[in-house]
Design an enzyme around this catalytic site. Structure first.
Site, PDB file in Angstrom:
ATOM      1  N   ASP A 101      -6.588   8.160  13.092  1.00  0.00           N
ATOM      2  CA  ASP A 101      -7.072   7.811  11.970  1.00  0.00           C
ATOM      3  C   ASP A 101      -7.694   6.497  11.413  1.00  0.00           C
ATOM      4  O   ASP A 101      -7.152   5.741  10.660  1.00  0.00           O
ATOM      5  CB  ASP A 101      -5.701   8.053  10.684  1.00  0.00           C
ATOM      6  CG  ASP A 101      -5.908   8.337   9.427  1.00  0.00           C
ATOM      7  OD1 ASP A 101      -7.103   8.396   9.115  1.00  0.00           O
ATOM      8  OD2 ASP A 101      -5.032   8.240   8.680  1.00  0.00           O
ATOM      9  N   GLY A 103       0.675  -1.276  -0.028  1.00  0.00           N
ATOM     10  CA  GLY A 103      -0.022   0.113  -0.069  1.00  0.00           C
ATOM     11  C   GLY A 103       0.901   1.262   0.015  1.00  0.00           C
ATOM     12  O   GLY A 103       1.925   1.072   0.644  1.00  0.00           O
ATOM     13  N   LYS A 110       7.952  -0.381   6.110  1.00  0.00           N
ATOM     14  CA  LYS A 110       7.390   0.841   5.894  1.00  0.00           C
ATOM     15  C   LYS A 110       8.533   1.739   5.345  1.00  0.00           C
ATOM     16  O   LYS A 110       9.437   1.913   6.312  1.00  0.00           O
ATOM     17  CB  LYS A 110       6.515   1.553   6.778  1.00  0.00           C
ATOM     18  CG  LYS A 110       6.011   2.714   6.376  1.00  0.00           C
ATOM     19  CD  LYS A 110       4.578   3.070   7.090  1.00  0.00           C
ATOM     20  CE  LYS A 110       3.913   4.270   6.701  1.00  0.00           C
ATOM     21  NZ  LYS A 110       2.658   4.698   7.136  1.00  0.00           N
ATOM     22  N   ALA A 119       0.109   8.718   2.569  1.00  0.00           N
ATOM     23  CA  ALA A 119       0.466  10.046   2.679  1.00  0.00           C
ATOM     24  C   ALA A 119       1.772  10.020   3.159  1.00  0.00           C
ATOM     25  O   ALA A 119       2.710  10.916   2.631  1.00  0.00           O
ATOM     26  CB  ALA A 119      -0.458  10.887   3.547  1.00  0.00           C
ATOM     27  N   VAL A 175       4.288   0.900   2.116  1.00  0.00           N
ATOM     28  CA  VAL A 175       4.501  -0.306   2.853  1.00  0.00           C
ATOM     29  C   VAL A 175       4.667  -1.364   2.172  1.00  0.00           C
ATOM     30  O   VAL A 175       3.793  -1.784   1.073  1.00  0.00           O
ATOM     31  CB  VAL A 175       3.124  -0.644   3.724  1.00  0.00           C
ATOM     32  CG1 VAL A 175       3.547  -1.929   4.543  1.00  0.00           C
ATOM     33  CG2 VAL A 175       2.973   0.608   4.790  1.00  0.00           C
TER      34      VAL A 175
END
Lengths: 246, 317
Positions: free
Chosen positions: B148, B35, B56, B38, B42
């Protein structure tokens, strides 16, 4: 470390300047006074790539020691607050870096530290960005092409104050537009803590194709408290350190 | 939201790339991209001992370092899996000498929440939420707010199914301002409260996860954002059993995850004997429809009479 007041100018525009001084030069001057210049370039919905005029956006922010972002108007709200926060972190990191150099010798910056210690330093930076006071002067380009974007700009600014007021530190905002009728810039809202009153006071648009970004920025610089500016002028290089009372 | 911006900090690594850390000298064999967000990308990567990890990487030192700090403090909470476990923190220097900070963490195998619910049935939603609320309660007890929380940040780890969060980038200390958020899930955006981190911020976002599942294409704020939300909850059939609970979460009426969990638990226990109550309510509804049918018939009769009266008056004058 004690926190001082961070000073930022946030320029929101959609095109390139075409009158007066070179905005990048003015931005450099402003940065030397201890004020950071951030720039957000707003794209039309049908523009797929960076149009020519918006190249300037990145250049001004670089010169002003700030952050730039080019976005479609739907993303404006979130961008305005991200840019403001990133710039805060960047400035504070700069201050911390200076400290590190002071203590550990020249090539020491946060990035050069081993990850373990970097974590500790970042915690300090984060604490500072939560607790420092900040003054943001928003400078909005209201030339004709911005017309359909202004309602979104308004929303984004209200949203910015929601974000910033969730912090522990104090905030002050003011809003100016350019080009002004007689002067380079037009005052919309004087320094205040909240922006929820923006809704009613956004001015009518100035038609015509003049975008005097440089002169507008210069005038904006003078809206920060005069005493702070003078002190920074005298101390030049040390101004940042001085601000943080370290 | 950030993909609407033209500039981002993606680090593109092709499968097969081997990256070695500058400090700890560990090597990772990149397998696939999991993925991009912002703050970086990853990747699924293999350690030299063949173990698979999530890696990451970004060009934003500050953001990566902050996330590592959060993962470290979550790891201090004993005996729980509040976040993916953190393995390694290092820098990677590419051929041009550019430095990219990265960290590796536990690779959580599982399904996206959306596809899990589609294949196993919507009735899992309440149960998975209860699991997540237990974790949230513990997180809040430790003085943190997830921030988030969104459908993309949730994964259903397999056997037994358990809902887990995977991106701790927005995790914020209670009392501070939310570090990272997504507009659709943010209570500030919906004018339903501040962006100061408190437990009810997460509970609002959790309710939005349910709404996003019910409305895959999301929806606009409208002129009264908080009213819009309540209406959307009402008109989503698959959320019907949870209506009251979701409404309370959206209005900030839960002070703790524990309280929301209790309500949700009650709902699930009540709806246990599934089939019969459904028929019963059907029977109960029928008389109502008959009644309204009668009303409609009466209404049209009256309209007819009035119309003919008008016609008679018109005709004779």
């Amino acid at each position: 470390m004690k926190t001082g007041t961070l000073k930022q100018i946030l320029l929101i525009t959609d095109g390139c300047s075409n009158k007066g001084e070179d905005p990048s030069m003015v931005a450099t001057l402003i940065q030397q006074q201890g004020v950071t210049v951030n720039v957000i370039g707003v794209l039309e919905d049908d523009q797929s790539e960076n149009p020519v005029g918006l190249e300037e956006v990145e250049e001004i922010a670089l010169a002003g020691g700030g952050v730039s972002q080019i976005v479609y108007k739907q993303a404006l709200s979130q961008t305005v607050q991200t840019v403001t926060r990133q710039a805060m972190t960047q400035t504070l990191q700069g201050v911390v870096n200076k400290e590190l150099k002071h203590i550990l010798g020249d090539n020491q910056t946060i990035d050069a530290l081993p990850p373990e210690q970097r974590g500790e330093v970042m915690e300090v930076v984060e604490d500072l960005s939560e607790t420092s006071n900040i003054e943001v002067l928003v400078l909005v380009d209201t030339s004709a092409s911005m017309q359909n974007k202004l309602p979104t700009v308004k929303e984004a600014l209200i949203d910015l104050s929601v974000s910033m007021n969730a912090r522990i530190g104090k905030n002050r905002f003011s809003i100016y537009t350019f080009p002004g009728k007689r002067n380079a810039i037009n005052k919309v809202i004087d320094w205040s803590e909240k922006l929820d009153k923006v809704s009613s006071v956004f001015p009518k648009l100035t038609s015509g194709g003049i975008t005097p970004t440089g002169p507008a920025l210069k005038e904006a610089m003078h809206q920060f408290s005069k005493t702070g500016l003078l002190r920074s002028l005298k101390r030049d290089d040390e101004s940042n350190l001085e601000e943080f009372g370290s | 939201m950030m993909n609407q911006t033209l500039k981002n900090s993606e680090v593109n690594l092709k499968p097969g790339t081997v990256i070695t850390g500058k400090w700890n000298k560990k090597s990772y064999h990149i397998h696939a991209c999991l993925g991009q967000g912002a703050i970086g990308s990853v990747y699924l990567a293999k350690q030299s001992d063949q173990k698979m990890v999530a890696l990451k990487i970004s060009d934003k030192t500050a953001s990566i370092t902050t996330e590592v700090n959060v993962l470290k403090s979550l790891a201090k909470v004993q005996g729980s899996t509040l976040g993916p476990s953190l393995f390694d923190v290092d820098d990677w220097i590419d051929r041009r000498g550019q430095c990219y900070p990265f960290y590796t963490m536990e690779y959580v195998r599982g399904n996206e929440l959306r596809s899990f619910l589609r294949s196993r049935g919507d009735q899992w939603l309440g149960l998975l939420f209860i699991q997540l609320l237990e974790d949230l309660e513990r997180l809040h007890q430790q003085g943190w707010v997830f921030g988030d929380l969104k459908i993309d940040n949730l994964i259903v780890a397999s056997s037994p199914p358990k809902l887990r969060w995977i991106d701790v980038g927005g995790t914020t200390q209670i009392g501070r301002s939310i570090k990272e958020y997504t507009e659709f899930y943010d209570r500030g955006y919906w004018q339903a409260g501040s962006r100061k981190a408190d437990p009810s911020y997460d509970l609002f976002a959790l309710a939005m996860v349910a709404l996003h599942y019910a409305y895959p294409n999301q929806f606009d704020r409208g002129s009264h954002p908080s009213k819009t939300l309540i209406e959307k909850v009402k008109s989503a059939r698959l959320l019907a059993p949870y209506q009251d609970c979701l409404r309370k979460a959206l209005q900030g009426r839960y002070q703790s995850s524990e309280a929301m969990k209790k309500d949700l638990n009650k709902i699930l226990l009540q709806s246990q004997p599934k089939r019969e109550p459904v028929q019963n309510s059907g029977k109960r509804q029928r008389p109502i429809t008959k009644f309204s049918a009668k009303l409609a018939w009466l209404e049209s009769l009256i309209i007819l009479i009035i119309a003919s009266l008008f016609w008679i008056i018109y005709y004779f004058i």
